[in-house]
Design a protein around this motif. Structure first.
Motif, PDB file in Angstrom:
ATOM      1  N   UNK A  23      44.233  38.826  33.521  1.00 51.65           N
ATOM      2  CA  UNK A  23      43.611  38.060  34.765  1.00 51.65           C
ATOM      3  C   UNK A  23      42.664  36.793  34.524  1.00 51.65           C
ATOM      4  N   UNK A  24      42.167  36.991  33.305  1.00 52.51           N
ATOM      5  CA  UNK A  24      41.338  35.648  32.886  1.00 52.51           C
ATOM      6  C   UNK A  24      42.462  34.693  32.304  1.00 52.51           C
ATOM      7  N   UNK A  25      43.245  34.992  31.818  1.00 49.07           N
ATOM      8  CA  UNK A  25      44.316  34.089  31.354  1.00 49.07           C
ATOM      9  C   UNK A  25      45.117  33.477  32.564  1.00 49.07           C
ATOM     10  N   UNK A  26      45.358  34.196  33.502  1.00 46.55           N
ATOM     11  CA  UNK A  26      45.787  33.773  34.647  1.00 46.55           C
ATOM     12  C   UNK A  26      45.178  32.604  35.727  1.00 46.55           C
ATOM     13  N   UNK A  27      43.635  32.694  35.125  1.00 48.43           N
ATOM     14  CA  UNK A  27      42.650  31.502  35.669  1.00 48.43           C
ATOM     15  C   UNK A  27      41.942  32.374  36.921  1.00 48.43           C
ATOM     16  N   UNK A  28      41.893  33.574  37.124  1.00 44.87           N
ATOM     17  CA  UNK A  28      41.269  34.273  38.149  1.00 44.87           C
ATOM     18  C   UNK A  28      39.777  34.281  37.738  1.00 44.87           C
ATOM     19  N   UNK A  29      38.808  34.243  38.713  1.00 43.01           N
ATOM     20  CA  UNK A  29      37.430  34.268  38.428  1.00 43.01           C
ATOM     21  C   UNK A  29      37.042  35.618  38.255  1.00 43.01           C
ATOM     22  N   UNK A  30      35.709  35.773  37.639  1.00 43.84           N
ATOM     23  CA  UNK A  30      35.304  37.007  37.307  1.00 43.84           C
ATOM     24  C   UNK A  30      34.825  37.793  38.598  1.00 43.84           C
ATOM     25  N   UNK A  31      34.575  37.099  39.613  1.00 42.67           N
ATOM     26  CA  UNK A  31      34.317  37.750  40.817  1.00 42.67           C
ATOM     27  C   UNK A  31      35.532  38.333  41.454  1.00 42.67           C
ATOM     28  N   UNK A  32      36.565  37.633  41.431  1.00 47.18           N
ATOM     29  CA  UNK A  32      37.763  37.923  42.061  1.00 47.18           C
ATOM     30  C   UNK A  32      38.358  39.356  41.101  1.00 47.18           C
ATOM     31  N   UNK A  33      37.950  39.157  39.785  1.00 45.02           N
ATOM     32  CA  UNK A  33      38.540  40.328  38.873  1.00 45.02           C
ATOM     33  C   UNK A  33      37.517  41.560  39.536  1.00 45.02           C
ATOM     34  N   UNK A  34      36.306  41.561  39.508  1.00 39.65           N
ATOM     35  CA  UNK A  34      35.625  42.455  40.068  1.00 39.65           C
ATOM     36  C   UNK A  34      36.014  43.052  41.368  1.00 39.65           C
ATOM     37  N   UNK A  35      36.441  42.295  42.471  1.00 47.86           N
ATOM     38  CA  UNK A  35      36.927  42.898  43.641  1.00 47.86           C
ATOM     39  C   UNK A  35      38.351  43.767  43.083  1.00 47.86           C
ATOM     40  N   UNK A  36      39.095  43.331  42.554  1.00 51.99           N
ATOM     41  CA  UNK A  36      40.514  43.822  42.031  1.00 51.99           C
ATOM     42  C   UNK A  36      40.367  45.226  41.504  1.00 51.99           C
TER      43      UNK A  36
END
Length: 316
Positions: A23-36
């Protein structure tokens, strides 16, 4: 997608770390990843920082990127180092097992035998965790639950009840005050043990008597008065103690029916004797009983700063 993260702490798994990398490579933020992942944003932030590695691009420039494999290796290394190293090795285990089987308590093992290199609670923990290959029943004082016996309506009354015993005796302020009992080895009519415990020093006297009768008890008591001082004796309501006043010239006190804790010192010592002579023991000798008595009187006691009962008694 989860809108909230759980407050219950649980370590990130390799699968979660791989998802973070993707997800980091896809450009998602750390906060978005936390929610996922249903995680705290701070958890993801810390994880990304810990998993940083240097990667060179096509222009031979280095950039910091997150590597799930490196992060997992770091996690495994940290977990291994976080486990407290134990002092328990084969040699120490053999020493502790030897003394426990020799009926030595964890307190004495830790303080006296091992000179304080480990604590008594550590010995208990190793035993309860099964790391010594022993069971609770191997302890000097195995914990057992006993059924509560009903209080009889008309208890025997041979003399003064323990309620009339002076407070100075209860507080163990002077030597010469004893608790008495008999230890039956078999159900069949046979010889029994007469046990007396001096309340202040915990000195123990063990004698074999012919049977559980007042005549046998009194006969042995008369012999003991030649070598020991008796200022008072506390007994239970057994018929064998009905005529104690005929054998010894001192105050006699009787505990209440089914209240063995009122003679707790003597009862604890009887349990120690049972380690050597369990119920069902058909035969025992005077020599064997004498050896048990010597062992008990030379056993270091925590309450006396690891002095022995014989040292305390003779010092008094």
């Amino acid at each position: 997608m989860q809108a909230h993260y759980t407050t219950t702490y649980k370590h990130l798994s390799l699968t979660e770390r791989q998802l973070i990398g993707r997800w980091l490579k896809e450009g998602r933020s750390r906060r978005q990843i936390a929610r996922l992942l249903g995680r705290s944003p701070q958890t993801i932030n810390n994880e990304v920082i810990r998993g940083q590695v240097q990667q060179m691009d096509t222009f031979r420039h280095y950039h910091s990127v997150y590597s799930s494999d490196y992060a997992q290796k770091q996690y495994g290394r940290h977990r291994k180092n976080s486990i407290k190293k134990t002092k328990l090795d084969k040699k120490l285990s053999e020493i502790i097992v030897h003394y426990i089987k020799d009926r030595v308590s964890p307190e004495v093992i830790a303080k006296v035998k091992l000179k304080g290199i480990i604590s008594a609670s550590t010995v208990y923990n190793w035993l309860y965790q099964g790391r010594l290959g022993l069971k609770r029943t191997d302890m000097l004082y195995p914990h057992k639950t006993k059924p509560i016996k009903p209080v009889v309506a008309n208890p025997r009354h041979y003399g003064k009840f323990i309620d009339e015993r002076p407070e100075s005796i209860s507080q163990r302020l002077a030597y010469g005050h004893w608790e008495i009992d008999t230890v039956v080895l078999t159900r069949a009519k046979n010889k029994v043990l007469l046990t007396l415990t001096e309340r202040k020093s915990r000195l123990e006297i063990i004698r074999i008597i012919a049977d559980k009768s007042s005549e046998a008890v009194n006969s042995e008591l008369k012999v003991l008065t030649q070598n020991f001082q008796f200022k008072s004796i506390t007994a239970d309501n057994g018929t064998e103690f009905a005529r104690l006043s005929e054998a010894v010239n001192c105050d006699i006190y009787y505990a209440h029916a089914y209240s063995s804790w009122e003679r707790g010192t003597n009862e604890n010592h009887n349990r120690m004797i049972r380690r050597f002579l369990p119920k069902g023991t058909i035969k025992t000798t005077t020599k064997e009983v004498a050896q048990i008595e010597i062992w008990m009187n030379n056993y270091p006691r925590k309450m006396f700063n690891y002095s022995t009962p014989i040292q305390v008694y003779l010092g008094g």
